[in-house]
Design a protein around this motif. Structure first.
Motif, PDB file in Angstrom:
ATOM      1  N   PRO A  52       0.819  -1.216   0.000  1.00 21.88           N
ATOM      2  CA  PRO A  52       0.000   0.000   0.000  1.00 21.88           C
ATOM      3  C   PRO A  52       0.849   1.260   0.000  1.00 21.88           C
ATOM      4  O   PRO A  52       2.012   1.237   0.407  1.00 21.88           O
ATOM      5  N   SER A  53       0.257   2.345  -0.469  1.00 19.26           N
ATOM      6  CA  SER A  53       0.936   3.636  -0.413  1.00 19.26           C
ATOM      7  C   SER A  53       1.095   4.037   1.052  1.00 19.26           C
ATOM      8  O   SER A  53       0.485   3.438   1.945  1.00 19.26           O
ATOM      9  N   ALA A  54       1.898   5.048   1.302  1.00 12.67           N
ATOM     10  CA  ALA A  54       2.154   5.486   2.682  1.00 12.67           C
ATOM     11  C   ALA A  54       0.856   5.889   3.381  1.00 12.67           C
ATOM     12  O   ALA A  54       0.627   5.544   4.545  1.00 12.67           O
ATOM     13  N   LEU A  55      -0.007   6.630   2.666  1.00  9.69           N
ATOM     14  CA  LEU A  55      -1.265   7.080   3.261  1.00  9.69           C
ATOM     15  C   LEU A  55      -2.209   5.919   3.525  1.00  9.69           C
ATOM     16  O   LEU A  55      -2.816   5.828   4.598  1.00  9.69           O
ATOM     17  N   LEU A  56      -2.322   5.012   2.555  1.00  8.55           N
ATOM     18  CA  LEU A  56      -3.188   3.858   2.744  1.00  8.55           C
ATOM     19  C   LEU A  56      -2.650   2.953   3.841  1.00  8.55           C
ATOM     20  O   LEU A  56      -3.410   2.393   4.635  1.00  8.55           O
ATOM     21  N   HIS A  57      -1.338   2.831   3.921  1.00  8.99           N
ATOM     22  CA  HIS A  57      -0.694   2.051   4.977  1.00  8.99           C
ATOM     23  C   HIS A  57      -1.091   2.579   6.346  1.00  8.99           C
ATOM     24  O   HIS A  57      -1.431   1.810   7.257  1.00  8.99           O
ATOM     25  N   TRP A  58      -1.067   3.896   6.481  1.00  5.60           N
ATOM     26  CA  TRP A  58      -1.427   4.513   7.775  1.00  5.60           C
ATOM     27  C   TRP A  58      -2.889   4.243   8.106  1.00  5.60           C
ATOM     28  O   TRP A  58      -3.217   3.908   9.250  1.00  5.60           O
ATOM     29  N   ARG A  59      -3.777   4.370   7.126  1.00  2.00           N
ATOM     30  CA  ARG A  59      -5.206   4.152   7.374  1.00  2.00           C
ATOM     31  C   ARG A  59      -5.486   2.679   7.721  1.00  2.00           C
ATOM     32  O   ARG A  59      -6.308   2.385   8.590  1.00  2.00           O
ATOM     33  N   LEU A  60      -4.784   1.770   7.066  1.00  2.00           N
ATOM     34  CA  LEU A  60      -4.958   0.347   7.355  1.00  2.00           C
ATOM     35  C   LEU A  60      -4.458   0.011   8.750  1.00  2.00           C
ATOM     36  O   LEU A  60      -5.078  -0.777   9.482  1.00  2.00           O
ATOM     37  N   ARG A  61      -3.340   0.584   9.109  1.00  4.62           N
ATOM     38  CA  ARG A  61      -2.790   0.338  10.446  1.00  4.62           C
ATOM     39  C   ARG A  61      -3.757   0.819  11.525  1.00  4.62           C
ATOM     40  O   ARG A  61      -4.013   0.120  12.511  1.00  4.62           O
ATOM     41  N   HIS A  62      -4.306   1.995  11.334  1.00  3.75           N
ATOM     42  CA  HIS A  62      -5.280   2.551  12.274  1.00  3.75           C
ATOM     43  C   HIS A  62      -6.511   1.648  12.349  1.00  3.75           C
ATOM     44  O   HIS A  62      -7.068   1.412  13.425  1.00  3.75           O
ATOM     45  N   LEU A  63      -6.945   1.129  11.202  1.00  6.03           N
ATOM     46  CA  LEU A  63      -8.102   0.242  11.147  1.00  6.03           C
ATOM     47  C   LEU A  63      -7.874  -1.020  11.962  1.00  6.03           C
ATOM     48  O   LEU A  63      -8.737  -1.437  12.746  1.00  6.03           O
ATOM     49  N   VAL A  64      -6.715  -1.640  11.791  1.00  3.24           N
ATOM     50  CA  VAL A  64      -6.409  -2.879  12.516  1.00  3.24           C
ATOM     51  C   VAL A  64      -6.297  -2.614  14.014  1.00  3.24           C
ATOM     52  O   VAL A  64      -6.785  -3.401  14.842  1.00  3.24           O
ATOM     53  N   GLU A  65      -5.679  -1.493  14.375  1.00  2.00           N
ATOM     54  CA  GLU A  65      -5.512  -1.160  15.787  1.00  2.00           C
ATOM     55  C   GLU A  65      -6.849  -0.990  16.506  1.00  2.00           C
ATOM     56  O   GLU A  65      -6.961  -1.245  17.705  1.00  2.00           O
ATOM     57  N   HIS A  66      -7.863  -0.554  15.777  1.00  3.60           N
ATOM     58  CA  HIS A  66      -9.166  -0.266  16.388  1.00  3.60           C
ATOM     59  C   HIS A  66     -10.232  -1.291  16.010  1.00  3.60           C
ATOM     60  O   HIS A  66     -11.419  -1.038  16.195  1.00  3.60           O
ATOM     61  N   PHE A  67      -9.814  -2.452  15.510  1.00  2.00           N
ATOM     62  CA  PHE A  67     -10.777  -3.488  15.153  1.00  2.00           C
ATOM     63  C   PHE A  67     -11.466  -4.012  16.409  1.00  2.00           C
ATOM     64  O   PHE A  67     -10.820  -4.299  17.416  1.00  2.00           O
ATOM     65  N   SER A  68     -12.783  -4.145  16.344  1.00  2.00           N
ATOM     66  CA  SER A  68     -13.578  -4.496  17.532  1.00  2.00           C
ATOM     67  C   SER A  68     -13.971  -5.968  17.598  1.00  2.00           C
ATOM     68  O   SER A  68     -14.862  -6.332  18.362  1.00  2.00           O
ATOM     69  N   ASP A  69     -13.355  -6.815  16.788  1.00  2.00           N
ATOM     70  CA  ASP A  69     -13.668  -8.240  16.724  1.00  2.00           C
ATOM     71  C   ASP A  69     -15.001  -8.523  16.024  1.00  2.00           C
ATOM     72  O   ASP A  69     -15.523  -9.629  16.115  1.00  2.00           O
ATOM     73  N   SER A  70     -15.548  -7.541  15.336  1.00  2.00           N
ATOM     74  CA  SER A  70     -16.753  -7.752  14.541  1.00  2.00           C
ATOM     75  C   SER A  70     -16.666  -6.900  13.282  1.00  2.00           C
ATOM     76  O   SER A  70     -16.295  -5.728  13.338  1.00  2.00           O
ATOM     77  N   MET A  71     -17.024  -7.480  12.145  1.00  2.57           N
ATOM     78  CA  MET A  71     -16.987  -6.737  10.890  1.00  2.57           C
ATOM     79  C   MET A  71     -18.306  -6.031  10.596  1.00  2.57           C
ATOM     80  O   MET A  71     -18.413  -5.295   9.622  1.00  2.57           O
ATOM     81  N   TRP A  72     -19.302  -6.256  11.435  1.00  2.00           N
ATOM     82  CA  TRP A  72     -20.550  -5.520  11.303  1.00  2.00           C
ATOM     83  C   TRP A  72     -20.373  -4.117  11.858  1.00  2.00           C
ATOM     84  O   TRP A  72     -19.676  -3.937  12.857  1.00  2.00           O
ATOM     85  N   GLU A  73     -21.027  -3.144  11.245  1.00  2.00           N
ATOM     86  CA  GLU A  73     -20.947  -1.782  11.758  1.00  2.00           C
ATOM     87  C   GLU A  73     -21.639  -1.699  13.113  1.00  2.00           C
ATOM     88  O   GLU A  73     -21.173  -1.037  14.020  1.00  2.00           O
ATOM     89  N   ASP A  74     -22.748  -2.376  13.245  1.00  3.16           N
ATOM     90  CA  ASP A  74     -23.459  -2.477  14.512  1.00  3.16           C
ATOM     91  C   ASP A  74     -24.473  -3.616  14.388  1.00  3.16           C
ATOM     92  O   ASP A  74     -24.555  -4.286  13.351  1.00  3.16           O
ATOM     93  N   GLU A  75     -25.247  -3.829  15.431  1.00  2.00           N
ATOM     94  CA  GLU A  75     -26.224  -4.923  15.437  1.00  2.00           C
ATOM     95  C   GLU A  75     -27.289  -4.729  14.351  1.00  2.00           C
ATOM     96  O   GLU A  75     -27.736  -5.699  13.731  1.00  2.00           O
ATOM     97  N   ASN A  76     -27.678  -3.484  14.109  1.00  2.00           N
ATOM     98  CA  ASN A  76     -28.699  -3.217  13.101  1.00  2.00           C
ATOM     99  C   ASN A  76     -28.208  -3.524  11.687  1.00  2.00           C
ATOM    100  O   ASN A  76     -28.994  -3.918  10.821  1.00  2.00           O
ATOM    101  N   HIS A  77     -26.914  -3.337  11.461  1.00  2.00           N
ATOM    102  CA  HIS A  77     -26.331  -3.686  10.166  1.00  2.00           C
ATOM    103  C   HIS A  77     -26.522  -5.177   9.903  1.00  2.00           C
ATOM    104  O   HIS A  77     -26.973  -5.587   8.823  1.00  2.00           O
ATOM    105  N   ASP A  78     -26.206  -5.972  10.883  1.00  2.78           N
ATOM    106  CA  ASP A  78     -26.371  -7.424  10.795  1.00  2.78           C
ATOM    107  C   ASP A  78     -27.838  -7.775  10.520  1.00  2.78           C
ATOM    108  O   ASP A  78     -28.151  -8.585   9.639  1.00  2.78           O
TER     109      ASP A  78
END
Length: 204
Positions: free
Chosen positions: A57-83
């Protein structure tokens, strides 16, 4: 006729048992060649799935991906209503073998992400698949418009939305970014990817 019901466990898919595993790491230059099978067995965490999908990934995308992984909540659903929205429309649409591809599920995942985009896309969701011409985009928010374009690109295999668009944090905010990345994982590895969990150590 005998139908095999055997399923690998995470322990079965431990990298230490793989012939490609050398000196405590995968010897394959392009990453683990069995990532899909390991995801199905529940042996892959969110961070590893991201790394396998976005190799340079580019430097910017790398940073956004890293932030995403760091804040992953163990669920890929946005919330219960999404599911719930996703499961409700899936029940309405029924099952169609030719239609129900990973790309279809990924697009449906995006189009049920919130109530507004779901209402706008409802008439586009039919037994035959998704007709994006029927998605109402007048007055849609910028992040939701990005979700529609990403869903269309994934479903149709077009360039309405590209990886470079993920670098634009104004058009693709944090929520939209997370949803699109998750949809790309679904399209790449199938619905089994929804089972993956996070990791304590972040290496991106």
């Amino acid at each position: 006729m005998y139908i095999c019901t055997f399923k690998y466990t995470p322990e079965d898919m431990d990298c230490r048992y793989c012939l490609k595993y050398e000196h405590r790491r995968c010897a394959e230059k392009n990453g683990c060649p069995y990532i899909a099978e390991r995801i199905e067995a529940g042996a892959v965490c969110y961070g590893e799935a991201i790394r396998a999908t976005f190799k340079n990934p580019s430097a910017l995308l790398h940073w956004r991906l890293r932030h995403l992984v760091e804040h992953f909540s163990d669920s890929m659903w946005e919330d219960e209503n999404h599911d719930k929205r996703f499961q409700r429309i899936r029940a309405e649409m029924g099952t169609r073998k030719k239609r129900d591809t990973p790309q279809f599920f990924a697009a449906l995942y995006l189009l049920t992400a919130n109530e507004d985009i779901y209402r706008r896309a409802y008439n586009a969701l039919g037994i035959g698949g998704i007709e994006f011409d029927y998605v109402r985009i007048t007055g849609i928010s910028i992040p939701d418009y990005a979700l529609v374009q990403a869903a269309k690109s994934i479903y149709r295999g077009t360039d309405h939305f590209t990886v470079s668009d993920l670098e634009d944090s104004e058009a693709v905010d944090t929520v939209a970014f997370r949803l699109v990345i998750n949809a790309l994982l679904i399209a790449q590895y199938g619905w089994e990817v929804m089972k993956i969990k996070g990791e304590r150590e972040v290496i991106i």
